[in-house]
Design an enzyme around this catalytic site. Sequence first.
Site, PDB file in Angstrom:
ATOM      1  N   PRO A 171       0.760  -1.109  -0.119  1.00  8.64           N
ATOM      2  CA  PRO A 171      -0.165  -0.022   0.023  1.00  8.64           C
ATOM      3  C   PRO A 171       0.938   1.308   0.108  1.00  8.64           C
ATOM      4  CG  PRO A 171      -0.142  -0.993   2.188  1.00  8.64           C
ATOM      5  CD  PRO A 171       0.468  -1.976   1.178  1.00  8.64           C
ATOM      6  N   ASN A 172       0.038   2.113  -0.602  1.00  8.59           N
ATOM      7  CA  ASN A 172       0.747   3.634  -0.839  1.00  8.59           C
ATOM      8  C   ASN A 172       2.039   3.613  -1.847  1.00  8.59           C
ATOM      9  OD1 ASN A 172      -1.298   4.937   0.814  1.00  8.59           O
ATOM     10  ND2 ASN A 172      -0.398   3.722   2.542  1.00  8.59           N
TER      11      ASN A 172
ATOM     12  N   ARG B 240       5.415  10.847  -2.889  1.00  6.43           N
ATOM     13  CA  ARG B 240       5.147  10.553  -1.160  1.00  6.43           C
ATOM     14  C   ARG B 240       6.288  10.786  -0.491  1.00  6.43           C
ATOM     15  NH1 ARG B 240       4.445   4.537   1.350  1.00  6.43           N
ATOM     16  NH2 ARG B 240       3.931   5.175   3.440  1.00  6.43           N
TER      17      ARG B 240
ATOM     18  N   TYR C 141      11.333   8.473   1.458  1.00  2.00           N
ATOM     19  CA  TYR C 141      11.298   7.431   0.560  1.00  2.00           C
ATOM     20  C   TYR C 141      11.999   7.751  -0.648  1.00  2.00           C
ATOM     21  CZ  TYR C 141       7.610   5.751   3.699  1.00  2.00           C
ATOM     22  OH  TYR C 141       7.059   5.401   4.917  1.00  2.00           O
TER      23      TYR C 141
ATOM     24  N   ASN D 176       7.934  -5.466  -0.734  1.00  2.00           N
ATOM     25  CA  ASN D 176       7.807  -4.280   0.267  1.00  2.00           C
ATOM     26  C   ASN D 176       6.453  -4.348   0.592  1.00  2.00           C
ATOM     27  OD1 ASN D 176       7.799  -2.056   1.710  1.00  2.00           O
ATOM     28  ND2 ASN D 176       8.757  -0.897   0.310  1.00  2.00           N
TER      29      ASN D 176
ATOM     30  N   ALA E 110       3.020  -0.711   5.314  1.00  2.00           N
ATOM     31  CA  ALA E 110       2.422  -0.707   6.685  1.00  2.00           C
ATOM     32  C   ALA E 110       1.968  -1.794   6.861  1.00  2.00           C
ATOM     33  CB  ALA E 110       1.454   0.424   6.710  1.00  2.00           C
TER      34      ALA E 110
ATOM     35  N   HIS F  57       3.715  -4.157   9.512  1.00  3.88           N
ATOM     36  CA  HIS F  57       3.614  -4.246  10.902  1.00  3.88           C
ATOM     37  C   HIS F  57       2.259  -4.726  11.556  1.00  3.88           C
ATOM     38  CE1 HIS F  57       6.975  -1.639   9.842  1.00  3.88           C
ATOM     39  NE2 HIS F  57       6.033  -0.680   9.131  1.00  3.88           N
TER      40      HIS F  57
ATOM     41  N   ASP G  34       1.131 -15.626   7.005  1.00  5.41           N
ATOM     42  CA  ASP G  34       0.447 -16.785   6.884  1.00  5.41           C
ATOM     43  C   ASP G  34       0.684 -17.091   5.356  1.00  5.41           C
ATOM     44  OD1 ASP G  34      -0.140 -17.211   9.467  1.00  5.41           O
ATOM     45  OD2 ASP G  34      -2.378 -17.089   9.308  1.00  5.41           O
TER      46      ASP G  34
ATOM     47  N   GLU H  34      11.922  -9.485   2.379  1.00  7.47           N
ATOM     48  CA  GLU H  34      11.328  -8.497   3.010  1.00  7.47           C
ATOM     49  C   GLU H  34      11.967  -7.086   2.666  1.00  7.47           C
ATOM     50  OE1 GLU H  34       9.134  -8.234   6.963  1.00  7.47           O
ATOM     51  OE2 GLU H  34      10.130  -6.319   6.884  1.00  7.47           O
TER      52      GLU H  34
ATOM     53  N   HIS I  14      12.375  -2.737   2.603  1.00  5.31           N
ATOM     54  CA  HIS I  14      11.876  -1.250   2.786  1.00  5.31           C
ATOM     55  C   HIS I  14      13.062  -0.248   2.458  1.00  5.31           C
ATOM     56  CE1 HIS I  14       8.696  -2.895   5.330  1.00  5.31           C
ATOM     57  NE2 HIS I  14       9.862  -3.843   5.981  1.00  5.31           N
ATOM     58  N   LEU I  15      12.423   0.671   1.879  1.00  9.17           N
ATOM     59  CA  LEU I  15      13.087   1.790   1.293  1.00  9.17           C
ATOM     60  C   LEU I  15      13.614   2.677   2.522  1.00  9.17           C
ATOM     61  CD1 LEU I  15      10.260   2.889  -1.106  1.00  9.17           C
ATOM     62  CD2 LEU I  15      12.562   2.866  -1.748  1.00  9.17           C
ATOM     63  N   SER I  16      13.026   2.875   3.654  1.00 11.67           N
ATOM     64  CA  SER I  16      13.259   3.649   4.553  1.00 11.67           C
ATOM     65  C   SER I  16      13.988   2.701   5.947  1.00 11.67           C
ATOM     66  CB  SER I  16      12.368   4.325   5.442  1.00 11.67           C
ATOM     67  OG  SER I  16      11.180   3.657   5.862  1.00 11.67           O
TER      68      SER I  16
ATOM     69  N   ARG J 141      12.595   4.724  12.958  1.00 12.25           N
ATOM     70  CA  ARG J 141      11.695   5.356  12.770  1.00 12.25           C
ATOM     71  C   ARG J 141      10.722   5.210  13.911  1.00 12.25           C
ATOM     72  NH1 ARG J 141       9.248   5.087   7.016  1.00 12.25           N
ATOM     73  NH2 ARG J 141       7.848   6.889   7.795  1.00 12.25           N
TER      74      ARG J 141
ATOM     75  N   ARG K  78       6.899   0.808  13.764  1.00 10.72           N
ATOM     76  CA  ARG K  78       7.662   0.332  12.592  1.00 10.72           C
ATOM     77  C   ARG K  78       8.715  -0.647  12.991  1.00 10.72           C
ATOM     78  NH1 ARG K  78       5.206   3.655   8.651  1.00 10.72           N
ATOM     79  NH2 ARG K  78       4.868   5.635   9.292  1.00 10.72           N
TER      80      ARG K  78
HETATM   81  C1  DQA Z   1       7.938   1.223   4.173  1.00  9.42           C
HETATM   82  C2  DQA Z   1       8.132   1.341   5.538  1.00  9.42           C
HETATM   83  C3  DQA Z   1       6.715   1.170   6.117  1.00  9.42           C
HETATM   84  O1  DQA Z   1       6.687   1.443   7.638  1.00  9.42           O
HETATM   85  C4  DQA Z   1       5.669   2.167   5.699  1.00  9.42           C
HETATM   86  O2  DQA Z   1       4.307   1.848   6.301  1.00  9.42           O
HETATM   87  C5  DQA Z   1       5.736   2.138   4.034  1.00  9.42           C
HETATM   88  C6  DQA Z   1       6.891   2.052   3.516  1.00  9.42           C
HETATM   89  C7  DQA Z   1       9.350   1.536   3.605  1.00  9.42           C
HETATM   90  O3  DQA Z   1       9.755   1.085   2.248  1.00  9.42           O
HETATM   91  O4  DQA Z   1      10.216   2.107   4.120  1.00  9.42           O
HETATM   92  O5  DQA Z   1       4.828   2.494   3.633  1.00  9.42           O
HETATM   93  O6  DQA Z   1       7.647  -0.202   3.789  1.00  9.42           O
END
Ligand code: DQA
Length: 149
Positions: A11-12, A19, A24, A75, A78, A81, A88, A99, A101-103, A108, A112
């Site tokens: 998502p997002n 964003r 990011y 990725n 959110a 978390h 599952d 897994e 993550h950009l950040s 943070r 997270r």
């Molecule tokens: C994220 C980190 C997550 O905590 C956040 O909700 C995201 C992006 C990252 O790529 O850093 O949507 O997955």
Amino acid sequence: MAKGILLLHGPNLNLLGTRQPEVYGGMTLAEINSAVEQHLAAYDVQLRTAQSNHEGALIEFLHEARGWADGVVFNPGAYTHTSVALRDAITAIELPVIEVHLSNVHGREAFRHTSLLAGVCLGAIAGFGWHSYILAVDALLRHWDLLRD
Ligand code: DQA
């Protein structure tokens, strides 16, 4: 025999580029996908990409990957978390999942710092911006003993 990789975004992440670029980075999702594609050009790998803002749709992409992919770079945004259902699904498909993550989620907010997914993944990479995806793909290649210098 070509390896199949699903590059899956949660998502997002469709909003990347606009964003919170200070968190990011400035690359769009399409630019990240194409950087990964270019990185893999030297390998006999079939890459498919997908993004969804819906937990159930992400679960279905993971289920479908069982039919064609050998590994997943994911990725989960959110949902990392919060989602027992994605955990599952990762367990059920029995594919190596990295897994991503950009950040640096560990630097943070406290919510997270917990991943419900990392424990059922092959490993997790966070904090390197778009390069996190390259490192994740390399981790899969290395897992298959295909990574070149
Ligand atoms: C994220 C980190 C997550 O905590 C956040 O909700 C995201 C992006 C990252 O790529 O850093 O949507 O997955």
